[in-house]
Each structure stands twice: as C-alpha cells, then as structure tokens.
Design a protein around this motif. Sequence first.
Motif, short mmCIF file in Angstrom:
data_model
loop_
_atom_site.label_atom_id
_atom_site.label_comp_id
_atom_site.label_asym_id
_atom_site.label_seq_id
_atom_site.Cartn_x
_atom_site.Cartn_y
_atom_site.Cartn_z
N PRO A 133 57.04 18.87 76.94
CA PRO A 133 55.86 18.16 77.44
C PRO A 133 55.54 16.93 76.57
O PRO A 133 55.70 16.98 75.34
CB PRO A 133 54.74 19.20 77.34
CG PRO A 133 55.42 20.50 77.22
CD PRO A 133 56.75 20.27 76.61
N GLN A 134 55.09 15.93 77.28
CA GLN A 134 54.79 14.65 76.61
C GLN A 134 53.79 14.82 75.47
O GLN A 134 53.98 14.34 74.36
CB GLN A 134 54.23 13.68 77.67
CG GLN A 134 53.77 12.33 77.12
CD GLN A 134 54.93 11.37 76.94
OE1 GLN A 134 55.91 11.44 77.69
NE2 GLN A 134 54.87 10.51 75.95
N ASN A 147 44.78 31.46 61.00
CA ASN A 147 44.22 30.17 60.58
C ASN A 147 43.09 30.37 59.57
O ASN A 147 42.95 29.61 58.62
CB ASN A 147 43.68 29.44 61.81
CG ASN A 147 44.79 28.73 62.56
OD1 ASN A 147 45.93 28.70 62.09
ND2 ASN A 147 44.49 28.18 63.72
N LYS A 178 52.98 17.36 73.76
CA LYS A 178 53.45 18.17 72.63
C LYS A 178 54.34 17.34 71.72
O LYS A 178 54.22 17.36 70.49
CB LYS A 178 54.21 19.38 73.19
CG LYS A 178 54.36 20.51 72.20
CD LYS A 178 54.90 21.73 72.90
CE LYS A 178 54.76 22.96 72.04
NZ LYS A 178 55.25 24.15 72.74
N ASP A 179 55.23 16.62 72.39
CA ASP A 179 56.16 15.79 71.63
C ASP A 179 55.40 14.72 70.83
O ASP A 179 55.64 14.53 69.64
CB ASP A 179 57.14 15.13 72.61
CG ASP A 179 58.20 14.34 71.87
OD1 ASP A 179 58.85 14.92 70.97
OD2 ASP A 179 58.35 13.15 72.15
N LEU A 229 44.04 22.01 60.01
CA LEU A 229 44.39 22.71 58.76
C LEU A 229 45.52 21.98 58.03
O LEU A 229 45.55 21.95 56.79
CB LEU A 229 44.80 24.16 59.07
CG LEU A 229 43.63 25.11 59.34
CD1 LEU A 229 44.16 26.47 59.77
CD2 LEU A 229 42.74 25.27 58.11
N THR A 230 46.43 21.36 58.81
CA THR A 230 47.50 20.57 58.19
C THR A 230 46.90 19.41 57.39
O THR A 230 47.30 19.14 56.26
CB THR A 230 48.44 20.03 59.29
OG1 THR A 230 48.92 21.13 60.06
CG2 THR A 230 49.60 19.27 58.69
N SER A 266 52.20 14.68 69.94
CA SER A 266 51.36 15.28 68.90
C SER A 266 52.21 15.67 67.69
O SER A 266 51.85 15.40 66.54
CB SER A 266 50.64 16.50 69.48
OG SER A 266 49.85 17.11 68.50
N PHE A 267 53.37 16.27 67.96
CA PHE A 267 54.23 16.73 66.86
C PHE A 267 54.73 15.53 66.03
O PHE A 267 54.65 15.53 64.80
CB PHE A 267 55.42 17.51 67.44
CG PHE A 267 56.30 18.08 66.39
CD1 PHE A 267 55.95 19.24 65.72
CD2 PHE A 267 57.51 17.47 66.06
CE1 PHE A 267 56.78 19.77 64.75
CE2 PHE A 267 58.34 18.00 65.09
CZ PHE A 267 57.97 19.16 64.43
N ARG A 268 55.19 14.50 66.80
CA ARG A 268 55.73 13.35 66.09
C ARG A 268 54.64 12.62 65.29
O ARG A 268 54.86 12.22 64.16
CB ARG A 268 56.39 12.38 67.09
CG ARG A 268 57.81 12.81 67.45
CD ARG A 268 58.59 11.74 68.21
NE ARG A 268 58.07 11.53 69.55
CZ ARG A 268 57.51 10.41 69.95
NH1 ARG A 268 57.39 9.40 69.14
NH2 ARG A 268 57.08 10.28 71.20
N LEU A 323 45.88 25.28 68.62
CA LEU A 323 46.79 24.21 68.19
C LEU A 323 46.02 23.12 67.45
O LEU A 323 46.46 22.62 66.41
CB LEU A 323 47.50 23.63 69.42
CG LEU A 323 48.51 22.52 69.14
CD1 LEU A 323 49.67 23.04 68.32
CD2 LEU A 323 49.03 21.94 70.45
N THR A 369 45.20 24.07 64.03
CA THR A 369 46.40 24.00 63.18
C THR A 369 46.59 22.55 62.69
O THR A 369 46.93 22.32 61.52
CB THR A 369 47.65 24.45 63.96
OG1 THR A 369 47.41 25.76 64.47
CG2 THR A 369 48.88 24.46 63.08
N TYR A 408 44.56 31.05 56.18
CA TYR A 408 45.06 29.82 55.56
C TYR A 408 43.90 28.96 55.04
O TYR A 408 43.96 28.40 53.94
CB TYR A 408 45.88 29.05 56.59
CG TYR A 408 46.70 27.92 55.99
CD1 TYR A 408 47.87 28.18 55.28
CD2 TYR A 408 46.31 26.59 56.14
CE1 TYR A 408 48.62 27.14 54.73
CE2 TYR A 408 47.05 25.55 55.60
CZ TYR A 408 48.21 25.84 54.90
OH TYR A 408 48.95 24.82 54.35
#
Lengths: 308, 220
Positions: free
Chosen positions: B23-24, B103, B26-27, B73-74, B29-31, B67, B70, B106
């Motif tokens: 999914p657009q 979470n 997701k990609d 938290l990062t 956000s991850f990148r 998500l 997360t 952490y």
Amino acid sequence: MSRDLKVGLFIVGTTIIILAALLYLANEKGLFANTYVFTLSSKSGDGLTEGMPVVFSGFDIGKVSTLELNDKGMVLIKIKIAQRHVKWIKADSAFILYRPLIGAARIVVTTNNLNSPPLPEDKIVAMETVNDINDAIKKVQPLLEKITQIAENLERLSNNLSDPKGDLNRILSNAQIITKTLSSKKSFLEMAVADEESVQSIYEALKKVKDIVTKIDKMADKMDKQLYGKEGTLPNINQILKDIAGKLQKLDKTVDNINKISTDTSDGMKDFRMLRSDIDDTVNAIDDVAKKLDDLISSKKDPEFKLP
Amino acid sequence: MRYFLLITLIAFICACGSSQPIPQWKDTSFRQLETYKVNFLTDQEDATEPHFAKAKKAASSNNNLLLLSTVYLTKYALHTAALEEFDDSDFLRMEKLHPHAANRAYYNLLKGDFHAVEVKLLPPIYSKLLPFMAQKNLSAANREFASMNDSLSVLIACGIWVKHLPYDDSIVKLAIDIAAANGWRRPLWAYLTTLQQYYLDHQETTKAQNIKERLELLKK
C-alpha cells in the motif's frame, strides 16, 4: 319756695360738691391710704433729702419721710410706701441712691424675685449709692493725666528744639557735614566706599563687564547670521526639508509601485502554486516509476514497523 | 534450449507480477520514518521535523492508532538517544484511546520506569539489559552493550541509562564511539557535552578542557 331757701340749698350743694371733689382727690392721692414705713441705712447723707421719691421700674411708689442719725453715726432713712405699692418691696429688694448727672436724685428699688417674702418693717436695709458725677470725674481723671503728660512732652520737645546742643540740632549739623562731603567727592559711590582705590577697581570691573557684553553682542550677531543668514543653518535646514519632502513625494510613487508589484507577485504566486503542483505531480510520477522499477527489480517485502 | 530460456523468462515475469503490491501509505510512511531516523541522528532534521510529519501523516491515513503510536515512540526513542527531552502528550492520548501493552512497556523503558516494564513485552534486544538497569549494574550493562548488534538500540539504551541512572565515563564514551562510527552528529555532540560536564563535576578540568576544544573544533 322762698328765695332764701334756694340760696341756702345752692350753697349747701356747692359745698357738698367741693368737699366731695376734695375727698376724691385726697383719696386718689392716697391721703387716706395706709402707708408702710421701711428703714434704710447709709454711711453718708449726701444727696439725701426728705420727700425724695422712691422709684420702682420708673414709677414713684413712695418717698423719703425722715432722715436721722443713729448712735453709730449711720444715717437712717425712713421711706413711706403706699399700701398698694408695698407688694414691690421684698426681702431681697435692693435700694440704691441714684444721683444722675442731670436731674434730681432718687432712691431706686430693684426686686429680682417678686415671689420672695415681703420685707419686714423693722429690718434696716443698707442702701447703695450710684453717683454719675463721681463716675464721670473718675473717668475724666486719667484723661486729664494723659493730657498733662502730652503737654509735658511738648514742652520737652520745644526745649530740645531751642537747645543748640539738642538732638535735632545735632542731626541738622550732621546732614550739613554729609552734604559738604558729597559736594567734595567725585561720586556717590566714592562717598559710600570711602576708598578711592576700591572705587577704581569697581570702575575697571564695570568696564570689563561692558567689554564682555559687547563681545556677547557680537557673538549674538554672528550666531544670528549663521542661523538666519542667507547661507545660515536654518535656510539650509529648510532646503533639506524641502528636498526630503520632494523625495517623500517620489517615495510615494515608489510605494505605489511596490504595492502594484506585490499585487502582481500575489497574482504570480497563484502561478507558482500551479507550478508547484505540476512539480509535485512530476516528482510523484517519477517516484511511482522508481517504485515500480524497484518492485520489478527487487523482491520487495512488506515493510514492518519495528521499535528501534 | 531457446524455448527453455523463453519459458524461464516468462516464469520470472509472472513471479514478479504475482506478489501483492505494497500500500502507498505504508510504503511512504516507512520510507519517511527511515529518512527521519537518519536525518535526525545526522542532525539534518530541522525543528519542524518534516519527515516525521510526513511519516505521521501517511501512517494516520490508515486509521491505525497502534501504528501511529509506534511512529511516535520511534521519535521519542531518537530523542532519548540524543539525551533530549520529548513531549509525550500525543502518545498518552493515543494510549488512552487504544491501550497497547508492548508500546506501554517501551514507553516506560524510555521514561526510566523500569519496575513498570514487563520484560516479555519489550523488543528482545532490551530483554537482557532490563534487569541490569533495574539493579543499576553498569559493569554488567556494559558487557551486555558489547553483545548487542544494533547500534541505534545500544545508543537508545545508553541514553536511557545516562538520563535516568547513575553513570560513569565508560558508558558515555561507548555512546560517543557508536555515534561517531555511524556519523550521528546529534547524539555525538550531546554525549561529548555530557562527558565534558562529567569531567567538570569530577574536578578533571584538563579532560573537560580537551573535550571542550574538541567540540569547538568539530562544530567549526
């Protein structure tokens, strides 16, 4: 009726009428009224006479019947008060011999409390004296003393004036000396200072002050020229202000231009937004291509979000 | 042979096409999150943190609070690694709406609340370290740091220790070495500054002066 009888009746009638009138007058005058006799005492019998009226509130209520001396040398004054007026004579009544400056002397009765008991006839009351003549003399006496003192002073003053060594003559001689000195000195200042050198110093100081004032005048003239002259500071400032005003007018045009430019820029920004949108589209397209190539070339896995 | 090659090529192409597309959101956000991590550590992310914002925006389009938390938290972990404070209000609001034990564990670790942390719920890399943190056993922790194979996790652990536990120069030096080896300027300056202050506090002025001069030269 005979003539003699008529005359007899007339005489008898007339006599009766006259007697009746006399009786009436005597009665009115209190000839038949009861009188009360009170006794007063005084140290002196001056001004007292028999028949002197006794007055209460300005009305005659009785009179002095007899005057006599007792064994102690006191004058006893017996006063007769008619019965109808005896009610004004009370135990606290005061009897004052009043001898006015003008007019006859009289005994004045003063009763403060009319409810007090009546004065017993056997009681001897001390009489006081009010003498206007003596009071007037007492008042005039200090005045006379002052007049005498003034007369003495005037006499002393006249003596002083006539005395060649007197104060006034001394003042006049001193004045003469001063006028002589004044006529001999060059100035009033010299006379006041009484030192010629000091006067000279003051003159020099005054000359210096004059010089300073002259210099200040010159400086003021110069300042005036510098400030207000043709090439003075103020005309220059005026010129500068005119220049500034002119430049401000030009600046107005510049500001108008800036406003115009900003409006144009604002319009241009719309184009920029469009351009940016185009760039975004292009970048996204390239991104998509790169992604698809990435997908084709590499076996890309589903990204996993992990906490570091 | 020619047929064999043709069939093999078609099979490869079919194999590529068969996988499901990522999914657009997701990609993206991850990148963006990965870019944010690198930019943050190399001190290239400015105060507005644009890559974090993009990562957050992409992640939030999936309506997945887990998500999103997360992602947050990062960010907090990176701030901790650079010895910085962080504003945890957004995470707490999400935690209230959608509680998640892992979470939360952490988050408690980052905040230094070690007794509230459940070891099993932590990422495995921290599981052995947690008891030493609770015991404040620095020497044992140093040995554990050496066995950890993820530099960022070690730096985060060092940050937690320095922020919440008594420390000596060994752990700060370790963090400096890790930051320097990876070229992470932001935590490097932070730990160098901390080391300088440590030496000043321990009356070691020469060492403190050296660190100060080093910082000045590096920042030039």
